[in-house]
Design a protein around this motif. Structure first.
Motif, PDB file in Angstrom:
ATOM      1  N   HIS A  34      24.049 118.105   0.974  1.00 16.60           N
ATOM      2  CA  HIS A  34      23.460 118.317   2.297  1.00 16.60           C
ATOM      3  C   HIS A  34      22.062 118.926   2.207  1.00 16.60           C
ATOM      4  O   HIS A  34      21.388 119.084   3.219  1.00 16.60           O
ATOM      5  N   THR A  35      21.617 119.249   1.000  1.00 16.49           N
ATOM      6  CA  THR A  35      20.330 119.900   0.825  1.00 16.49           C
ATOM      7  C   THR A  35      19.178 119.046   1.343  1.00 16.49           C
ATOM      8  O   THR A  35      18.278 119.554   2.015  1.00 16.49           O
ATOM      9  N   VAL A  36      19.200 117.761   1.043  1.00 17.36           N
ATOM     10  CA  VAL A  36      18.119 116.874   1.488  1.00 17.36           C
ATOM     11  C   VAL A  36      18.011 116.894   3.005  1.00 17.36           C
ATOM     12  O   VAL A  36      16.933 117.057   3.570  1.00 17.36           O
ATOM     13  N   GLU A  37      19.137 116.750   3.678  1.00 19.67           N
ATOM     14  CA  GLU A  37      19.116 116.734   5.141  1.00 19.67           C
ATOM     15  C   GLU A  37      18.687 118.087   5.701  1.00 19.67           C
ATOM     16  O   GLU A  37      17.943 118.153   6.681  1.00 19.67           O
ATOM     17  N   ARG A  38      19.121 119.149   5.072  1.00 19.17           N
ATOM     18  CA  ARG A  38      18.761 120.485   5.545  1.00 19.17           C
ATOM     19  C   ARG A  38      17.256 120.704   5.439  1.00 19.17           C
ATOM     20  O   ARG A  38      16.627 121.276   6.331  1.00 19.17           O
ATOM     21  N   ILE A  39      16.649 120.220   4.369  1.00 18.41           N
ATOM     22  CA  ILE A  39      15.223 120.451   4.154  1.00 18.41           C
ATOM     23  C   ILE A  39      14.349 119.436   4.886  1.00 18.41           C
ATOM     24  O   ILE A  39      13.340 119.793   5.482  1.00 18.41           O
ATOM     25  N   GLY A  41      15.506 117.008   7.236  1.00 13.47           N
ATOM     26  CA  GLY A  41      15.979 116.554   8.536  1.00 13.47           C
ATOM     27  C   GLY A  41      16.486 115.123   8.508  1.00 13.47           C
ATOM     28  O   GLY A  41      16.850 114.563   9.532  1.00 13.47           O
ATOM     29  N   ARG A  42      16.507 114.512   7.326  1.00 13.22           N
ATOM     30  CA  ARG A  42      17.003 113.144   7.165  1.00 13.22           C
ATOM     31  C   ARG A  42      18.208 113.146   6.236  1.00 13.22           C
ATOM     32  O   ARG A  42      18.259 113.928   5.289  1.00 13.22           O
ATOM     33  N   PRO A  43      19.159 112.253   6.481  1.00 12.59           N
ATOM     34  CA  PRO A  43      20.326 112.207   5.593  1.00 12.59           C
ATOM     35  C   PRO A  43      19.937 111.713   4.197  1.00 12.59           C
ATOM     36  O   PRO A  43      18.976 110.947   4.052  1.00 12.59           O
ATOM     37  N   PRO A  44      20.656 112.161   3.164  1.00 13.49           N
ATOM     38  CA  PRO A  44      20.362 111.684   1.813  1.00 13.49           C
ATOM     39  C   PRO A  44      20.712 110.210   1.673  1.00 13.49           C
ATOM     40  O   PRO A  44      21.574 109.700   2.378  1.00 13.49           O
ATOM     41  N   ARG A  45      20.003 109.544   0.787  1.00 13.35           N
ATOM     42  CA  ARG A  45      20.262 108.131   0.507  1.00 13.35           C
ATOM     43  C   ARG A  45      20.521 107.988  -0.980  1.00 13.35           C
ATOM     44  O   ARG A  45      19.935 108.708  -1.787  1.00 13.35           O
ATOM     45  N   GLY A  46      21.344 107.030  -1.331  1.00 14.52           N
ATOM     46  CA  GLY A  46      21.630 106.769  -2.733  1.00 14.52           C
ATOM     47  C   GLY A  46      20.461 106.095  -3.423  1.00 14.52           C
ATOM     48  O   GLY A  46      19.559 105.547  -2.790  1.00 14.52           O
ATOM     49  N   PHE A  47      20.470 106.135  -4.737  1.00 17.80           N
ATOM     50  CA  PHE A  47      19.394 105.550  -5.521  1.00 17.80           C
ATOM     51  C   PHE A  47      19.210 104.076  -5.220  1.00 17.80           C
ATOM     52  O   PHE A  47      18.090 103.610  -5.040  1.00 17.80           O
ATOM     53  N   ARG A  48      20.295 103.316  -5.159  1.00 16.63           N
ATOM     54  CA  ARG A  48      20.175 101.874  -4.918  1.00 16.63           C
ATOM     55  C   ARG A  48      19.507 101.584  -3.573  1.00 16.63           C
ATOM     56  O   ARG A  48      18.696 100.676  -3.466  1.00 16.63           O
ATOM     57  N   THR A  49      19.827 102.376  -2.561  1.00 13.24           N
ATOM     58  CA  THR A  49      19.217 102.193  -1.245  1.00 13.24           C
ATOM     59  C   THR A  49      17.719 102.450  -1.308  1.00 13.24           C
ATOM     60  O   THR A  49      16.914 101.664  -0.795  1.00 13.24           O
ATOM     61  N   VAL A  50      17.329 103.537  -1.940  1.00 15.47           N
ATOM     62  CA  VAL A  50      15.913 103.877  -2.049  1.00 15.47           C
ATOM     63  C   VAL A  50      15.185 102.845  -2.910  1.00 15.47           C
ATOM     64  O   VAL A  50      14.102 102.376  -2.544  1.00 15.47           O
ATOM     65  N   ALA A  51      15.775 102.456  -4.025  1.00  8.12           N
ATOM     66  CA  ALA A  51      15.136 101.477  -4.907  1.00  8.12           C
ATOM     67  C   ALA A  51      14.940 100.152  -4.191  1.00  8.12           C
ATOM     68  O   ALA A  51      13.873  99.533  -4.300  1.00  8.12           O
ATOM     69  N   ALA A  52      15.943  99.715  -3.437  1.00  4.88           N
ATOM     70  CA  ALA A  52      15.821  98.452  -2.703  1.00  4.88           C
ATOM     71  C   ALA A  52      14.722  98.548  -1.656  1.00  4.88           C
ATOM     72  O   ALA A  52      13.896  97.651  -1.513  1.00  4.88           O
ATOM     73  N   ARG A  53      14.672  99.652  -0.934  1.00  6.82           N
ATOM     74  CA  ARG A  53      13.645  99.833   0.094  1.00  6.82           C
ATOM     75  C   ARG A  53      12.256  99.845  -0.526  1.00  6.82           C
ATOM     76  O   ARG A  53      11.320  99.262   0.019  1.00  6.82           O
ATOM     77  N   GLU A  54      12.110 100.485  -1.656  1.00  6.87           N
ATOM     78  CA  GLU A  54      10.799 100.643  -2.267  1.00  6.87           C
ATOM     79  C   GLU A  54      10.326  99.411  -3.013  1.00  6.87           C
ATOM     80  O   GLU A  54       9.136  99.265  -3.257  1.00  6.87           O
ATOM     81  N   THR A  55      11.215  98.531  -3.400  1.00  3.75           N
ATOM     82  CA  THR A  55      10.799  97.360  -4.171  1.00  3.75           C
ATOM     83  C   THR A  55      10.733  96.088  -3.352  1.00  3.75           C
ATOM     84  O   THR A  55      10.049  95.155  -3.727  1.00  3.75           O
ATOM     85  N   VAL A  56      11.413  96.023  -2.228  1.00  7.00           N
ATOM     86  CA  VAL A  56      11.413  94.816  -1.403  1.00  7.00           C
ATOM     87  C   VAL A  56      10.421  95.002  -0.263  1.00  7.00           C
ATOM     88  O   VAL A  56      10.778  95.393   0.837  1.00  7.00           O
ATOM     89  N   GLY A  57       9.163  94.766  -0.552  1.00  2.00           N
ATOM     90  CA  GLY A  57       8.138  94.848   0.477  1.00  2.00           C
ATOM     91  C   GLY A  57       7.827  96.250   0.950  1.00  2.00           C
ATOM     92  O   GLY A  57       7.055  96.431   1.885  1.00  2.00           O
ATOM     93  N   GLY A  58       8.407  97.260   0.337  1.00  2.00           N
ATOM     94  CA  GLY A  58       8.184  98.622   0.793  1.00  2.00           C
ATOM     95  C   GLY A  58       6.973  99.286   0.181  1.00  2.00           C
ATOM     96  O   GLY A  58       6.585 100.370   0.573  1.00  2.00           O
ATOM     97  N   GLY A  59       6.369  98.659  -0.820  1.00  2.00           N
ATOM     98  CA  GLY A  59       5.181  99.234  -1.435  1.00  2.00           C
ATOM     99  C   GLY A  59       5.442 100.392  -2.359  1.00  2.00           C
ATOM    100  O   GLY A  59       4.557 101.181  -2.629  1.00  2.00           O
ATOM    101  N   GLY A  60       6.663 100.515  -2.847  1.00  2.00           N
ATOM    102  CA  GLY A  60       6.997 101.639  -3.703  1.00  2.00           C
ATOM    103  C   GLY A  60       6.169 101.720  -4.957  1.00  2.00           C
ATOM    104  O   GLY A  60       5.670 102.776  -5.328  1.00  2.00           O
TER     105      GLY A  60
END
Length: 78
Positions: A34-39, A41-60
């Protein structure tokens, strides 16, 4: 450690890295807190979710190369 001959390495220690790899592969570290959300204000996301967002047109890759996320783009984990 690389210079140490295998005969001098205790068996219990020698197997430890392999055991850690196996436990990680079996999702032993697949968790969030819960640390990510506490700091942020957004819920934590798993690595695969972040990696997919950043590599598929996200400009990561471009963001990391530009120094976003407080990294130099040289392999540091932001």
């Amino acid at each position: 450690m690389a210079e140490r001959p295998a005969a001098e390495t205790p068996a219990a220690f020698a197997g430890m890295p392999a055991d850690l790899d196996l436990s990680v592969a079996a999702s032993a570290e697949d968790r969030t807190s819960h640390t990510v959300e506490r700091i942020t204000g957004r819920p934590p996301r798993g690595f695969r979710t972040v990696a997919a967002r950043e590599t598929v047109g996200g400009g990561g890759a471009q963001a990391l190369a530009a120094g976003a996320c407080g990294t130099s783009g040289a392999g540091a984990a932001g």
